[in-house]
Design a protein around this motif. Structure first.
Motif, PDB file in Angstrom:
ATOM      1  N   MET A  98       0.823  -1.203   0.000  1.00  0.00           N
ATOM      2  CA  MET A  98       0.000   0.000   0.000  1.00  0.00           C
ATOM      3  C   MET A  98       0.856   1.252   0.000  1.00  0.00           C
ATOM      4  O   MET A  98       0.557   2.227  -0.701  1.00  0.00           O
ATOM      5  N   SER A  99       1.930   1.240   0.771  1.00  0.00           N
ATOM      6  CA  SER A  99       2.729   2.466   0.823  1.00  0.00           C
ATOM      7  C   SER A  99       3.557   2.632  -0.439  1.00  0.00           C
ATOM      8  O   SER A  99       3.865   3.754  -0.825  1.00  0.00           O
ATOM      9  N   LEU A 101       2.473   1.869  -3.534  1.00  0.00           N
ATOM     10  CA  LEU A 101       1.529   2.493  -4.464  1.00  0.00           C
ATOM     11  C   LEU A 101       1.360   3.975  -4.145  1.00  0.00           C
ATOM     12  O   LEU A 101       1.465   4.836  -5.017  1.00  0.00           O
ATOM     13  N   ALA A 102       1.116   4.250  -2.865  1.00  0.00           N
ATOM     14  CA  ALA A 102       0.838   5.631  -2.479  1.00  0.00           C
ATOM     15  C   ALA A 102       2.079   6.500  -2.655  1.00  0.00           C
ATOM     16  O   ALA A 102       1.976   7.646  -3.096  1.00  0.00           O
ATOM     17  N   TYR A 104       4.431   6.196  -4.812  1.00  0.00           N
ATOM     18  CA  TYR A 104       4.585   6.505  -6.239  1.00  0.00           C
ATOM     19  C   TYR A 104       3.635   7.631  -6.629  1.00  0.00           C
ATOM     20  O   TYR A 104       4.019   8.595  -7.297  1.00  0.00           O
ATOM     21  N   LEU A 117      -2.848  15.697   1.741  1.00  0.00           N
ATOM     22  CA  LEU A 117      -3.085  14.295   2.064  1.00  0.00           C
ATOM     23  C   LEU A 117      -1.805  13.623   2.555  1.00  0.00           C
ATOM     24  O   LEU A 117      -1.810  12.881   3.542  1.00  0.00           O
ATOM     25  N   VAL A 121      -1.365  11.995   6.342  1.00  0.00           N
ATOM     26  CA  VAL A 121      -1.037  10.599   6.640  1.00  0.00           C
ATOM     27  C   VAL A 121       0.247  10.517   7.464  1.00  0.00           C
ATOM     28  O   VAL A 121       0.304   9.866   8.505  1.00  0.00           O
ATOM     29  N   VAL A 157      -1.361  -2.577  10.122  1.00  0.00           N
ATOM     30  CA  VAL A 157      -1.072  -1.862   8.875  1.00  0.00           C
ATOM     31  C   VAL A 157      -1.245  -0.365   9.089  1.00  0.00           C
ATOM     32  O   VAL A 157      -0.379   0.438   8.741  1.00  0.00           O
ATOM     33  N   LEU A 161       1.803   2.258   8.371  1.00  0.00           N
ATOM     34  CA  LEU A 161       1.725   2.899   7.058  1.00  0.00           C
ATOM     35  C   LEU A 161       2.431   4.249   6.989  1.00  0.00           C
ATOM     36  O   LEU A 161       3.180   4.488   6.045  1.00  0.00           O
ATOM     37  N   PRO A 162       2.192   5.146   7.966  1.00  0.00           N
ATOM     38  CA  PRO A 162       2.808   6.469   7.825  1.00  0.00           C
ATOM     39  C   PRO A 162       4.329   6.391   7.714  1.00  0.00           C
ATOM     40  O   PRO A 162       4.917   7.031   6.849  1.00  0.00           O
ATOM     41  N   LEU A 165       5.286   4.961   4.299  1.00  0.00           N
ATOM     42  CA  LEU A 165       5.043   5.945   3.246  1.00  0.00           C
ATOM     43  C   LEU A 165       6.152   6.990   3.250  1.00  0.00           C
ATOM     44  O   LEU A 165       6.689   7.354   2.207  1.00  0.00           O
ATOM     45  N   HIS A 190       1.387   3.093 -15.537  1.00  0.00           N
ATOM     46  CA  HIS A 190       1.978   3.444 -14.243  1.00  0.00           C
ATOM     47  C   HIS A 190       2.334   2.198 -13.446  1.00  0.00           C
ATOM     48  O   HIS A 190       3.392   2.115 -12.829  1.00  0.00           O
ATOM     49  N   MET A 191       1.417   1.229 -13.428  1.00  0.00           N
ATOM     50  CA  MET A 191       1.646   0.009 -12.649  1.00  0.00           C
ATOM     51  C   MET A 191       2.889  -0.723 -13.141  1.00  0.00           C
ATOM     52  O   MET A 191       3.701  -1.214 -12.374  1.00  0.00           O
ATOM     53  N   LEU A 194       5.953   1.151 -12.152  1.00  0.00           N
ATOM     54  CA  LEU A 194       6.201   1.018 -10.719  1.00  0.00           C
ATOM     55  C   LEU A 194       6.806  -0.341 -10.381  1.00  0.00           C
ATOM     56  O   LEU A 194       7.812  -0.426  -9.685  1.00  0.00           O
TER      57      LEU A 194
END
Lengths: 285, 279
Positions: A98-99, A101-102, A104, A117, A121, A157, A161-162, A165, A190-191, A194
């Motif tokens: 998750m981090s 993806l975020a 990126y 945002l 986070v 999680v 996460l912070p 990230l 993009h995927m 990445l």
């Protein structure tokens, strides 16, 4: 230039003291786990087990009879070991994914409210976990996620996460864009960019994030104490319970402790470089 | 791409945070029907609560002991490791180890070390000829507090060492070379080069030490159960919320603790900011 001998001696004595302070308790755990129960009260103290035995481990893992005081200690231990591995592993994978993806998106894409945002986070790193513990408990009760793997994993999680990230965004900001631009011109999504270009280069950062998350989740106590009371109980909740029962002896507890600390020990020994870099990035935010 | 992270953070951090603030103004207790609005009475109750007062005092003591010990020992240990020319990684790995272990497991390990009969500590003290046979470390509150603090320091010292050591390693060697030419002693070099150039890192390490001592929980609950004499404020919140089920009172307490902890960190951050600007 050679140092005078007394200064070198002083440095080595200091280092020896530091190593003893750090390692003696860990060594003692291991030594006790190999000492037969009857020899615990021997005086003078034996720093090395005189008649080392694997009995505690065999009973704990259920090879020998693991029932004590009418309780299936071995069964409880195996379940807790499984739970610890499952929840920490799942939390690590989810959190890093998750981090990634975020990170990126925050580093490369332009979208409304990006800065706000991101800092919202990352800013939650400063909010201690206990500030949300009670409402989380009520939320999880209403979602029927008490003593469920999903609930406790998601809480881990959200706790890590912070930091992940922050780490990964920092890594991506330092990567040159030229590599991706060539791929973009070739029409890569993009995927694809990445996962096939950025993720391999950012591997050290991903490793650091994964280690910090795993160690953090592995060592959690208050969260599982509240959210994993029975079937999903991890080692960190089970081992202190052992210490409170008079029918479980300390050889067994130390064998359990040794297994619980073996995983972090191996991580530190083999991945120390990544761990240190992650710690530094996390602490100087 | 940001959706997963936002959903998780929104649902599990921001929503609960808001609901903490909201519910702390009500009476929320699963044993009592209804959640009437009670204003700030949950907050005012804190000031007349003797147990909360004692827990605050204990937390304050932990913070002072831990931050002092971790800073002094951490700077000392970092400068020792910085003198090593080979094997630095291995020493560092060994030193970091206590930090990586689960806090409660460390607590259980030290409980075994402190135990009066077969414990390592009494055994070693008897070995060097002191009369500590069967000594109880948790019999009076001072030694119990210190015993809990030692475990906390054992766990958290590595973080200070890592942060300060990184700063020391980034000091250019020429500075020491030049000082040596001028005939400066080691102590003078430490005071005039090492300390000023690691001041920022030491402040960061102290912030971390303060926050983690504030959050002390695992060591205390394992070593001394719920004993009021060693109970830190977080344990008080936990007992209040999950044993007595006074949810809203626990929330009010945890919000107050959060704000105080944030204020302390902010204080440090501002001081670092000022001092680095002056440099």
């Amino acid at each position: 230039m050679k140092e005078p001998w007394h200064i070198r001696l002083g440095i080595w004595a200091g280092i020896a003291l530091l190593l003893a302070w750090s390692l003696l308790p860990i060594y003692w755990t291991l030594a006790s786990s190999l000492t037969p129960t009857v020899e615990f009260n021997a005086r003078p103290l034996h720093l090395f087990p005189e008649h080392p035995t694997g009995e505690h481990y065999l009973r704990l893992l259920g090879v020998l009879d693991g029932h004590m005081g009418g309780v299936d200690v071995a069964g409880e231990f195996r379940l807790a070991l499984f739970n610890s591995i499952l929840t920490s592993g799942a939390a690590t994978v989810l959190c890093v994914l998750m981090s990634l993806l975020a990170a990126y998106a925050f580093a490369r894409l332009n979208f409304f409210g990006r800065e706000v945002l991101f800092y919202a986070v990352v800013g939650t790193m400063a909010v201690p976990g206990y500030a949300v513990l009670i409402p989380l408990f009520r939320l999880m009760v209403s979602l029927r996620q008490i003593d469920a793997y999903l609930g406790v994993t998601l809480i881990y999680v959200s706790a890590f996460l912070p930091l992940c990230l922050w780490l990964l965004k920092g890594v991506m900001d330092t990567l040159p864009r030229s590599l991706e631009e060539a791929a973009r011109i070739d029409g890569a999504s993009h995927m694809r960019i990445l996962f096939s270009i950025i993720a391999p280069i950012a591997a050290p950062g991903l490793t650091a994030a994964a280690i910090l998350t795993f160690l953090g989740a592995w060592g959690q106590y208050v969260v599982p104490l509240v959210f994993s009371p029975k079937d999903t109980k991890p080692l960190t909740v089970l081992i202190p319970e052992f210490a409170g029962k008079n029918f479980v002896d300390y050889g067994l507890i130390m064998a359990g402790g040794s297994i619980a600390i073996a995983v972090p020990c191996l991580l530190v020994i083999f991945l120390n470089r990544y761990l240190i870099s992650g710690l530094l990035a996390g602490s100087t935010k | 791409m940001v959706l997963p992270i936002l959903l998780t953070m929104g649902g599990l951090v921001f929503y609960p945070l808001l609901s903490t603030a909201w519910d702390s103004l009500h009476r929320v207790n699963p044993m009592q029907a209804g959640t009437p609005f009670v204003g700030i009475s949950n907050y005012t109750r804190v000031f007349s609560d003797v147990e909360v007062g004692q827990a605050w005092l204990n937390t304050f003591k932990y913070v002072v002991i831990a931050v002092f010990a971790e800073t002094v020992l951490g700077v000392l240990a970092a400068s020792l490791i910085n003198q090593l020319k080979s094997g630095r990684q291995w020493v560092l790995a060994a030193v970091v180890l206590p930090w990586a272990l689960p806090g409660v497991v460390s607590g259980v390990i030290w409980q075994w070390i402190y135990s009066p009969g077969p414990g390592l500590l009494n055994g070693l003290l008897v070995m060097i000829g002191l009369d500590y046979e069967g000594h109880l470390w948790f019999n009076d509150s001072t030694s119990a507090m210190l015993a809990v603090s030692v475990v906390h320091i054992w766990r958290m010292l590595p973080l200070t060492i890592v942060i300060v050591l990184a700063a020391m390693q980034s000091i250019p060697g020429d500075l020491y070379e030049a000082a040596r030419m001028d005939g400066a002693s080691r102590l003078v070099m430490f005071r005039n080069i090492t300390l000023p150039l690691t001041r920022g890192a030491i402040a960061v390490a102290m912030t971390n030490a303060t926050v983690s001592a504030f959050n002390l929980f695992d060591e205390a609950i394992v070593l001394a159960r719920n004993s009021l004499e060693t109970r830190p404020i977080l344990l008080q919140i936990y007992l209040e919320a999950f044993k007595k089920l006074n949810f809203s009172y626990g929330m009010a307490l945890s919000l107050m603790v959060t704000f105080i902890s944030l204020a302390i960190s902010l204080g440090y951050v501002l001081r670092i900011h000022r001092s680095t600007r002056l440099d």
